[in-house]
Design a protein around this motif. Structure first.
Motif, PDB file in Angstrom:
ATOM      1  N   GLY A 147       0.806  -1.213   0.000  1.00  0.00           N
ATOM      2  CA  GLY A 147       0.000   0.000   0.000  1.00  0.00           C
ATOM      3  C   GLY A 147       0.839   1.263   0.000  1.00  0.00           C
ATOM      4  O   GLY A 147       0.513   2.244  -0.668  1.00  0.00           O
ATOM      5  N   MET A 170      -1.512   4.439   1.896  1.00  0.00           N
ATOM      6  CA  MET A 170      -1.416   4.885   0.506  1.00  0.00           C
ATOM      7  C   MET A 170      -1.308   6.399   0.407  1.00  0.00           C
ATOM      8  O   MET A 170      -0.526   6.932  -0.385  1.00  0.00           O
ATOM      9  N   MET A 192      -5.108   1.109   5.385  1.00  0.00           N
ATOM     10  CA  MET A 192      -4.510   1.033   4.055  1.00  0.00           C
ATOM     11  C   MET A 192      -4.651   2.368   3.326  1.00  0.00           C
ATOM     12  O   MET A 192      -3.757   2.776   2.575  1.00  0.00           O
ATOM     13  N   ASP A 193      -5.768   3.054   3.561  1.00  0.00           N
ATOM     14  CA  ASP A 193      -5.927   4.400   2.985  1.00  0.00           C
ATOM     15  C   ASP A 193      -4.849   5.341   3.512  1.00  0.00           C
ATOM     16  O   ASP A 193      -4.271   6.128   2.756  1.00  0.00           O
ATOM     17  N   THR A 248      -8.824  -6.912   3.012  1.00  0.00           N
ATOM     18  CA  THR A 248      -8.727  -5.548   3.540  1.00  0.00           C
ATOM     19  C   THR A 248     -10.044  -4.794   3.432  1.00  0.00           C
ATOM     20  O   THR A 248     -10.071  -3.570   3.407  1.00  0.00           O
ATOM     21  N   GLY A 276       0.396  -2.107  -4.890  1.00  0.00           N
ATOM     22  CA  GLY A 276      -1.018  -2.448  -4.957  1.00  0.00           C
ATOM     23  C   GLY A 276      -1.330  -3.935  -4.975  1.00  0.00           C
ATOM     24  O   GLY A 276      -2.501  -4.321  -5.011  1.00  0.00           O
TER      25      GLY A 276
END
Length: 210
Positions: A115, A141, A137-138, A128, A120
């Motif tokens: 991430g 990223m 994970m957001d 997830t 990806g």
């Protein structure tokens, strides 16, 4: 599911390729500017070792450039290792990773490494889609992909404002096998070894147990 079926050490190799910043030959985008950052650090270290002026492509490497380069190097390991450590400490957060022991940790570590490192992919054994992992994970990223870009742009701007200086006897050569070896050593020491304790708890431990 293909990544999850890899032998433990092969899964570890896939992680290391991302942890290096995707600087392997053929990498574009983040791999390219990651390699340029490592080249600048290599020039600085080489200059310190032999008492020469740290210059790269005709631009002097000073405190401002090194601070930005150091922040770039620190962002992703700090983000990946912190989020992975918090996740494995929360039983509910790891419920989407049904494996146990080192393999479960490998799944979590791979997810955050992927991430944050502009890849990806994922081990197929982890889902997830839960609220916690989706949110984390957001975060991985958002910070792992955009903050390094901002630091690279700031570094490029600081170099662009400088006038180009001609190469002299004190300039560290940035071509040939000697500099290539130095760059390889810096890449391994500054990036791969940052993750080594986590790799030892995940794919290395699983590989030894099997």
């Amino acid at each position: 599911m293909a990544h999850d079926s890899l032998p433990p050490l092969a899964g570890g190799v896939a992680m290391v390729n991302m942890m290096l910043g995707e600087v392997a030959p053929g990498g574009t985008g983040s791999g390219l500017y990651g390699l340029l950052i490592l080249s600048i650090i290599s020039v600085f270290i080489g200059g310190l070792m032999v008492g020469r002026t740290p210059e790269y492509l005709g631009k002097k490497i000073g405190p401002t450039q090194m601070k930005l380069a150091a922040l770039y190097i620190l962002v992703t390991p700090l983000l990946v290792l912190t989020l992975a450590a918090i996740t494995v400490l929360l039983p509910d957060a790891t419920s989407n990773a049904p494996a146990t022991g080192p393999h479960q940790f490998s799944e979590v570590l791979y997810a955050f490494t992927s991430g944050a490192n502009n890849n990806g992919s994922a081990f197929g054994g982890i889902t997830t889609s839960g609220p916690y992992l989706s949110a984390m994970m957001d975060v991985a990223m958002l910070i792992g992909r955009f903050l390094p870009i901002a630091l690279v742009l700031a570094l490029a701007g600081s170099l662009a404002r400088q006038s180009k200086v001609p190469a002299s006897a004190g300039t560290v050569p940035t071509h040939g096998p000697l500099f290539g070896s130095l760059l390889l050593g810096v890449t391994v020491i500054l990036t791969a070894l940052s993750y080594f304790p986590a790799l030892a708890l995940g794919p290395l431990a699983e590989g030894l147990l099997k």
